[in-house]
Scaffold this active site. Structure first.
Site, PDB file in Angstrom:
ATOM      1  N   SER A 109     -16.136  18.646  14.717  1.00  0.00           N
ATOM      2  CA  SER A 109     -16.840  19.034  13.307  1.00  0.00           C
ATOM      3  C   SER A 109     -18.047  18.887  13.265  1.00  0.00           C
ATOM      4  O   SER A 109     -18.856  19.510  12.496  1.00  0.00           O
ATOM      5  CB  SER A 109     -16.165  18.151  11.844  1.00  0.00           C
ATOM      6  OG  SER A 109     -16.784  16.836  12.111  1.00  0.00           O
ATOM      7  N   ASP A 110     -18.713  18.117  14.049  1.00  0.00           N
ATOM      8  CA  ASP A 110     -20.157  18.138  14.329  1.00  0.00           C
ATOM      9  C   ASP A 110     -20.357  17.587  15.572  1.00  0.00           C
ATOM     10  O   ASP A 110     -19.761  17.187  16.508  1.00  0.00           O
ATOM     11  CB  ASP A 110     -20.863  17.060  13.092  1.00  0.00           C
ATOM     12  CG  ASP A 110     -20.010  15.703  13.455  1.00  0.00           C
ATOM     13  OD1 ASP A 110     -19.066  15.508  12.950  1.00  0.00           O
ATOM     14  OD2 ASP A 110     -20.851  14.850  14.006  1.00  0.00           O
ATOM     15  N   GLU A 116     -15.362   9.044  16.461  1.00  0.00           N
ATOM     16  CA  GLU A 116     -14.673   9.109  15.295  1.00  0.00           C
ATOM     17  C   GLU A 116     -14.278   7.753  14.793  1.00  0.00           C
ATOM     18  O   GLU A 116     -15.107   6.938  15.070  1.00  0.00           O
ATOM     19  CB  GLU A 116     -13.316   9.914  15.319  1.00  0.00           C
ATOM     20  CG  GLU A 116     -12.421   9.403  16.311  1.00  0.00           C
ATOM     21  CD  GLU A 116     -11.410   8.357  16.073  1.00  0.00           C
ATOM     22  OE1 GLU A 116     -10.755   8.539  15.191  1.00  0.00           O
ATOM     23  OE2 GLU A 116     -11.683   7.148  16.500  1.00  0.00           O
ATOM     24  N   HIS A 119       0.758  -1.374  -0.163  1.00  0.00           N
ATOM     25  CA  HIS A 119       0.007   0.047  -0.127  1.00  0.00           C
ATOM     26  C   HIS A 119       0.935   1.226   0.147  1.00  0.00           C
ATOM     27  O   HIS A 119       0.225   2.204  -0.120  1.00  0.00           O
ATOM     28  CB  HIS A 119      -0.756  -0.188   1.148  1.00  0.00           C
ATOM     29  CG  HIS A 119      -1.752  -1.318   1.301  1.00  0.00           C
ATOM     30  ND1 HIS A 119      -1.176  -2.222   2.004  1.00  0.00           N
ATOM     31  CD2 HIS A 119      -2.882  -1.729   0.703  1.00  0.00           C
ATOM     32  CE1 HIS A 119      -2.309  -3.223   1.819  1.00  0.00           C
ATOM     33  NE2 HIS A 119      -3.185  -2.968   1.138  1.00  0.00           N
ATOM     34  N   ARG A 127      -6.194  16.031   2.554  1.00  0.00           N
ATOM     35  CA  ARG A 127      -5.780  16.940   3.520  1.00  0.00           C
ATOM     36  C   ARG A 127      -4.255  16.607   3.954  1.00  0.00           C
ATOM     37  O   ARG A 127      -3.599  17.556   4.222  1.00  0.00           O
ATOM     38  CB  ARG A 127      -6.562  16.337   5.039  1.00  0.00           C
ATOM     39  CG  ARG A 127      -6.787  17.511   5.718  1.00  0.00           C
ATOM     40  CD  ARG A 127      -7.740  17.201   6.841  1.00  0.00           C
ATOM     41  NE  ARG A 127      -9.275  17.682   6.731  1.00  0.00           N
ATOM     42  CZ  ARG A 127     -10.270  17.350   7.226  1.00  0.00           C
ATOM     43  NH1 ARG A 127     -10.061  16.267   8.009  1.00  0.00           N
ATOM     44  NH2 ARG A 127     -11.302  17.918   7.095  1.00  0.00           N
TER      45      ARG A 127
HETATM   46  N1  HPA Z   1     -19.387  10.021  13.368  1.00  0.00           N
HETATM   47  C1  HPA Z   1     -18.127   9.152  13.017  1.00  0.00           C
HETATM   48  N2  HPA Z   1     -17.027  10.008  12.476  1.00  0.00           N
HETATM   49  C2  HPA Z   1     -16.915  11.082  12.608  1.00  0.00           C
HETATM   50  C3  HPA Z   1     -18.085  11.880  12.947  1.00  0.00           C
HETATM   51  C4  HPA Z   1     -19.163  11.249  13.241  1.00  0.00           C
HETATM   52  O1  HPA Z   1     -20.195  12.036  13.658  1.00  0.00           O
HETATM   53  N3  HPA Z   1     -17.642  13.367  12.638  1.00  0.00           N
HETATM   54  C5  HPA Z   1     -16.405  13.278  12.506  1.00  0.00           C
HETATM   55  N4  HPA Z   1     -16.075  11.790  12.359  1.00  0.00           N
END
Ligand code: HPA
Length: 237
Positions: A205-206, A181, A5, A25
Site C-alpha cells: 500500500s506504500d 507491516e 475478546h 475490512r
Molecule cells: N509501516 C508499517 N505497517 C504498514 C505500513 C508501513 O509503512 N504500510 C502498511 N502497513
C-alpha cells in the site's frame, strides 16, 4: 464458552480464518465473498463473520494493529475455537526498490523489532515462519491472477511512526527484508506454538523507498483480488 475478546460460541467459527487488521475490512470481505455470512463477534467493535465460500465454511476476523492485539485473537481462535488455518490479509510498506504499489508480498518469514517474541524466548531469537503448503498455494493462485508476487522476509514492527530514527527501516532493507507491516511475526509464533498453519499475504500500500502510497479508495480493488487468492490458498479451492 466465549472468550474475553470473542463473543462467539464454540462451533460458530470455522477452522479456516482470514485475518485482516481492520474490522471493517472483515465486514467487507464477508459481504463481498461469503454466502450467508453471520456476524460472530462485535466485542470491542472487532467484527468477525462466518459463512461459506465455494461451499466451504470459512471465517474472517479483525485483529487490530500490532503483535499484541493480533496475538490475543490468534490465541483465542486457535485454543478455544479450533482454528487450524489462519491467513492474515493485510497491507505493507515496500522496503526494496523492485517492489511496487499493488504488488503482493507473501511473508515466508517475519522478523520483528517487537520485544514480545524475544521475551518469550528468554532473549533468544525464534524465526517465525509461514506454512509452506499455504505459501505455495498462495503463490500459485496469486501469480495466476496476474499479481507481481514477492516471497521472503518481512518486518513486523511495533513502531509505525519511527520519530527518532525515521531511516531505521534501512537496516532491515540492507538484509533483504522485503516489506514492513505489524502482525505477521505474532501470527506465525502463535501458530507454531499450537501446531497450526499460518500465512500472511500483504498487498503493497506504500513504499518507504519511493515515498508513495495508495489512497484508501485505491487500496480496495487490489485488496479484493488478494483476498480471493488467499481464500483459494486457505481452502484449497
Ligand atoms: N509501516 C508499517 N505497517 C504498514 C505500513 C508501513 O509503512 N504500510 C502498511 N502497513
Amino acid at each position: 464458552m466465549s472468550t474475553p475478546h470473542l463473543s462467539a460460541a464454540p462451533g460458530d467459527i470455522a477452522d479456516v480464518v482470514l485475518l485482516p487488521g481492520d474490522p471493517l475490512r472483515a465486514k467487507l470481505i464477508a459481504e463481498r465473498f461469503f454466502d450467508d455470512p453471520v456476524c460472530h463477534n462485535e466485542v470491542r467493535g472487532m467484527l468477525g463473520f462466518t459463512g461459506t465460500y465455494k461451499g466451504r465454511r470459512v471465517s474472517v476476523q479483525g485483529t487490530g494493529m500490532g503483535l499484541p492485539s493480533l496475538s490475543i485473537y490468534a490465541h483465542e481462535l486457535i485454543t478455544v475455537f479450533g482454528a487450524k488455518t489462519l491467513v492474515r490479509v493485510g497491507t505493507c510498506g515496500a522496503l526494496q526498490p523492485g517492489i511496487k504499489l499493488r504488488d503482493l508480498v507473501l511473508a515466508q518469514s517475519a522478523s520483528t523489532d517487537s520485544s514480545l517474541i524475544a521475551t518469550r524466548f528468554r532473549g533468544m531469537a525464534f524465526a517465525p515462519t509461514a506454512d509452506f503448503d499455504l505459501l505455495r498455494r498462495a503463490w500459485d493462485s496469486a501469480t495466476a491472477r496476474g499479481f507481481a508476487v514477492h516471497v521472503g522476509n518481512v518486518l513486523s514492527t511495533d513502531t509505525f511512526y519511527d520519530v527518532d530514527e525515521p531511516d531505521g527501516w534501512k537496516l532491515w532493507a540492507r538484509y533483504g527484508v522485503l516489506a514492513v507491516e505489524m502482525e505477521a511475526a505474532g501470527l506465525y509464533t502463535a501458530a507454531a506454538r499450537h501446531g497450526v498453519r499460518a500465512l500472511a499475504a500483504l498487498m503493497v500500500s506504500d513504499s518507504l523507498v519511493a515515498h508513495e502510497s495508495l489512497s484508501p479508495a485505491e487500496r480496495q480493488s487490489g485488496f479484493a483480488e488478494m483476498v480471493t487468492a488467499a481464500l483459494d490458498a486457505a481452502l484449497g479451492t
